[in-house]
Design a protein around this motif. Structure first.
Motif, PDB file in Angstrom:
ATOM      1  N   LEU A 354      -3.968   5.733  18.182  1.00  0.00           N
ATOM      2  CA  LEU A 354      -2.623   5.722  17.473  1.00  0.00           C
ATOM      3  C   LEU A 354      -1.522   5.101  17.556  1.00  0.00           C
ATOM      4  O   LEU A 354      -0.382   4.658  17.411  1.00  0.00           O
ATOM      5  N   LEU A 355      -1.599   4.770  19.098  1.00  0.00           N
ATOM      6  CA  LEU A 355      -0.720   3.426  19.754  1.00  0.00           C
ATOM      7  C   LEU A 355      -0.787   2.402  19.000  1.00  0.00           C
ATOM      8  O   LEU A 355      -0.154   1.335  19.030  1.00  0.00           O
ATOM      9  N   LEU A 356      -2.238   1.544  18.648  1.00  0.00           N
ATOM     10  CA  LEU A 356      -2.309   0.780  17.783  1.00  0.00           C
ATOM     11  C   LEU A 356      -1.208   0.419  16.956  1.00  0.00           C
ATOM     12  O   LEU A 356      -0.660  -0.382  16.080  1.00  0.00           O
ATOM     13  N   VAL A 357      -1.569   2.319  15.571  1.00  0.00           N
ATOM     14  CA  VAL A 357      -1.069   2.047  14.279  1.00  0.00           C
ATOM     15  C   VAL A 357       0.805   2.111  15.120  1.00  0.00           C
ATOM     16  O   VAL A 357       0.777   1.651  13.817  1.00  0.00           O
ATOM     17  N   ALA A 358       1.095   2.803  15.814  1.00  0.00           N
ATOM     18  CA  ALA A 358       2.350   2.703  16.692  1.00  0.00           C
ATOM     19  C   ALA A 358       2.806   1.397  16.616  1.00  0.00           C
ATOM     20  O   ALA A 358       4.234   1.215  15.427  1.00  0.00           O
ATOM     21  N   GLY A 359       2.174   0.022  16.297  1.00  0.00           N
ATOM     22  CA  GLY A 359       2.556  -1.408  16.628  1.00  0.00           C
ATOM     23  C   GLY A 359       2.340  -2.005  14.926  1.00  0.00           C
ATOM     24  O   GLY A 359       2.801  -3.033  14.938  1.00  0.00           O
ATOM     25  N   THR A 360       1.630  -1.107  13.756  1.00  0.00           N
ATOM     26  CA  THR A 360       1.700  -1.744  12.817  1.00  0.00           C
ATOM     27  C   THR A 360       2.766  -2.223  12.074  1.00  0.00           C
ATOM     28  O   THR A 360       3.247  -2.338  10.937  1.00  0.00           O
ATOM     29  N   GLY A 361       4.035  -1.278  12.534  1.00  0.00           N
ATOM     30  CA  GLY A 361       5.961  -1.822  11.374  1.00  0.00           C
ATOM     31  C   GLY A 361       5.910  -2.784  12.292  1.00  0.00           C
ATOM     32  O   GLY A 361       6.982  -3.557  11.159  1.00  0.00           O
ATOM     33  N   PHE A 362       5.193  -4.044  12.772  1.00  0.00           N
ATOM     34  CA  PHE A 362       5.859  -5.397  13.188  1.00  0.00           C
ATOM     35  C   PHE A 362       5.107  -6.066  11.199  1.00  0.00           C
ATOM     36  O   PHE A 362       5.815  -7.001  10.924  1.00  0.00           O
ATOM     37  N   LEU A 363       4.108  -5.235  11.447  1.00  0.00           N
ATOM     38  CA  LEU A 363       3.390  -6.062   9.281  1.00  0.00           C
ATOM     39  C   LEU A 363       3.978  -5.392   8.699  1.00  0.00           C
ATOM     40  O   LEU A 363       3.728  -6.456   7.589  1.00  0.00           O
ATOM     41  N   LEU A 364       4.102  -4.410   9.093  1.00  0.00           N
ATOM     42  CA  LEU A 364       3.749  -3.158   7.401  1.00  0.00           C
ATOM     43  C   LEU A 364       5.228  -2.232   7.799  1.00  0.00           C
ATOM     44  O   LEU A 364       5.600  -1.466   8.510  1.00  0.00           O
ATOM     45  N   PRO A 365       6.790  -2.836   7.835  1.00  0.00           N
ATOM     46  CA  PRO A 365       7.913  -2.327   8.243  1.00  0.00           C
ATOM     47  C   PRO A 365       8.131  -1.217   6.955  1.00  0.00           C
ATOM     48  O   PRO A 365       8.172  -1.924   5.937  1.00  0.00           O
ATOM     49  N   ILE A 366       8.808  -0.434   7.287  1.00  0.00           N
ATOM     50  CA  ILE A 366       9.340   0.682   5.805  1.00  0.00           C
ATOM     51  C   ILE A 366      10.652   0.247   6.172  1.00  0.00           C
ATOM     52  O   ILE A 366      11.596   1.051   6.927  1.00  0.00           O
ATOM     53  N   ARG A 367      11.003  -0.185   5.180  1.00  0.00           N
ATOM     54  CA  ARG A 367      12.458  -0.024   4.789  1.00  0.00           C
ATOM     55  C   ARG A 367      13.292   1.122   4.883  1.00  0.00           C
ATOM     56  O   ARG A 367      12.851   1.898   4.267  1.00  0.00           O
ATOM     57  N   GLN A 368      14.615   0.934   5.265  1.00  0.00           N
ATOM     58  CA  GLN A 368      15.739   1.531   4.608  1.00  0.00           C
ATOM     59  C   GLN A 368      15.694   2.305   3.561  1.00  0.00           C
ATOM     60  O   GLN A 368      15.636   1.842   2.659  1.00  0.00           O
ATOM     61  N   TRP A 369      15.792   4.115   3.532  1.00  0.00           N
ATOM     62  CA  TRP A 369      15.877   4.776   2.479  1.00  0.00           C
ATOM     63  C   TRP A 369      16.994   4.036   1.357  1.00  0.00           C
ATOM     64  O   TRP A 369      17.782   3.719   1.664  1.00  0.00           O
TER      65      TRP A 369
END
Length: 508
Positions: A354-369
């Motif tokens: 889960l800590l690794l998944v937390a770092g996936t935001g650098f590769l797959l960011p979720i844009r602001q709505w």
């Protein structure tokens, strides 16, 4: 779910079988959700919800009867859990897509959060109550009560009706609808990021729920009441996170919230791996429940807001399918690790993942709505000189622009967005051509398989898509707007014979 999970923990000594209870309810969503999404976009979502709940009620009724007769085994429990999952697979896309039918788009985030709050409010009470019922009266009574609640849901759906704007076009064939939904999803970076993050989060975080019966039974030495208390802790954390979700969204971006939620779930896993205390485990589960609801609510809303109404059921179904696939795979994975090594090892590994998944935001960011208008504008069928049938085609559309040299660079940037928009609503073989003799003349060309597909393409364009037309018109030179030409492809007989001879030549 409390009764099924605890029943499995008492009749089976296999850690994998206990963990597979979660997998059995989510695997049907992975396999069937895309079909359900296509049905939700082409037929009555309310009727599809009703049919799905009928299947769930049937599963619960049959399980109640067989449990009353004393006829059950681990595989039978998994089979009826799977049947309930089939009903949920057809219910969920229609249910969540209906939120946008009932409310304006700007109200969707609050509505989805409210659904999560209501769900987790019940989940904070239900598991504890379920544990008491199972401990006092046995699983049979819990199954019977659950069956009654499903019948009440069917009655509620039967009474509640809401207006849905009818489509002026006939329903799409199922295969075409699935293809169009998959193509739109593949072209949307926002939806792809949400799907990838959901699948990874489901794969790693499901260890909390899948292994919780084992934590209650083996690590804490408790029974169904302890399991219910732990589930209530999880639901309470989810409830408070849902209540505070709007405040959190105003202060933090959705990307930051998702990252923090993954870290919270990781802390929950690591705490469960080491604590011998029911109180500490319940507090850790409250933290995990908060991370759970914030993540799933944010990803759900991201997919909804990135999807026009004509395809929202399909994009949600693809998101649910892959997220549920991650949950099903994670249930089996962590159950296998717990059985092969130890329960604490499984929880520790899932916490690290889960800590690794937390770092996936650098590769797959979720844009602001963004609050953009995704409602279709409607389209007036163009007048044509030929008697076209719905299946006539292929149709070729050409749009000619006159672009001065000073606007070429800006024009090409806008056409990149134009290609994404047109391809997303059904255009095939999109290309842009520049006249060699008159360099200011540019021609946009695309095809659709049939005349009906061309009409559907234009009916799917939204107000946000039409803003792009206005930007292109500002770059266009001349008083008249860009000229649109429609044609139908007609291969000649000689061409067919030549194609046949060429195929024969290459076979030789």
């Amino acid at each position: 779910m409390v009764a099924i999970s605890w029943l499995m923990a008492t009749i089976s000594t296999s850690d994998v079988m206990v963990a597979l209870v979660q997998a059995s309810t989510t695997l049907p969503t992975f396999l069937l959700s895309i079909i359900a999404g296509a049905l939700a976009d082409n037929y009555s979502r309310r009727n599809l919800m009703f049919a799905g709940w009928c299947v769930i009620a049937l599963s619960s009724t049959m399980l109640t009867v067989l449990a009353g007769l004393g006829i059950f085994n681990p595989w039978m429990v998994l089979a009826f859990s799977c049947l309930a999952g089939v009903g949920a697979a057809f219910t969920d896309p229609a249910w969540h897509a209906s939120v946008g039918d009932i409310l304006r788009k700007r109200d969707v985030p609050a509505a989805v959060t409210l659904i999560s709050v209501g769900y987790n409010a019940v989940r904070s009470i239900g598991p504890a109550l379920g544990g008491v019922v199972v401990a006092s009266f046995g699983p049979l009574t819990a199954f019977a009560v659950a069956t009654l609640t499903y019948l009440m849901l069917l009655w509620t759906i039967g009474r509640c009706k809401w207006h849905v704007r009818p489509s002026p076009l006939p329903s799409e064939p199922l295969t075409t609808a699935i293809h169009d939904g998959a193509r739109f999803t593949a072209l949307s970076s926002e939806i792809k990021a949400a799907i990838a993050r959901g699948a990874l989060f489901g794969l790693t975080s499901i260890s909390i729920l899948a292994l919780l019966p084992l934590v209650a039974r083996d690590q804490l030495g408790g029974g169904p009441v302890v399991y219910g208390i732990l589930m209530a802790g999880f639901g309470t954390g989810a409830l408070f996170a849902g209540i505070c979700n709007n405040i959190l969204r105003r202060r933090l971006s959705q990307e930051r919230l998702t990252t923090l939620s993954c870290i919270a779930c990781a802390a929950c896993c690591l705490s469960l791996a080491f604590t011998p205390s029911v109180a500490v485990a319940a507090i850790a589960l409250a933290l995990g429940g908060a991370g759970w609801v914030v993540t799933w609510t944010g990803l759900d809303v991201s997919v909804q807001l990135a999807s026009p109404r004509w395809v929202v059921g399909r994009t949600l179904s693809i998101y649910y399918a892959l997220s549920s696939g991650g949950i099903a795979a994670g249930s089996w994975l962590w159950g296998t690790v717990a059985e092969s090594y130890s329960l604490s090892s499984a929880l520790e590994l899932s916490g690290g993942a889960l800590l690794l998944v937390a770092g996936t935001g650098f590769l797959l960011p979720i844009r602001q709505w963004k609050d953009s208008d995704q409602a279709p504008l409607g389209f007036e069928t163009p007048q044509v000189a030929l008697d076209l049938k719905p299946r006539s085609g292929p149709i070729v559309a050409k749009i000619e622009y006159s672009i001065p040299e000073a606007n070429v660079e800006a024009f090409l940037e806008q056409m990149l967005e134009r290609r994404r928009v047109q391809s997303g609503v059904g255009a095939r073989y999109w290309n842009l051509q520049r006249d060699l003799q008159q360099p200011s003349r540019w021609t946009e060309t695309f095809r659709t398989p049939t005349w009906m597909d061309y009409l559907r393409l234009n009916h799917r364009l939204t107000a946000a898509d039409k803003e792009l037309d206005q930007r292109l018109l500002a770059l266009h030179l001349g008083e008249l707007p860009p000229r649109t030409t429609l044609a139908i492809e007609r291969p000649t007989v000689a061409g067919r014979k030549r194609d046949q001879s060429m195929r024969f030549f290459f076979r030789r």
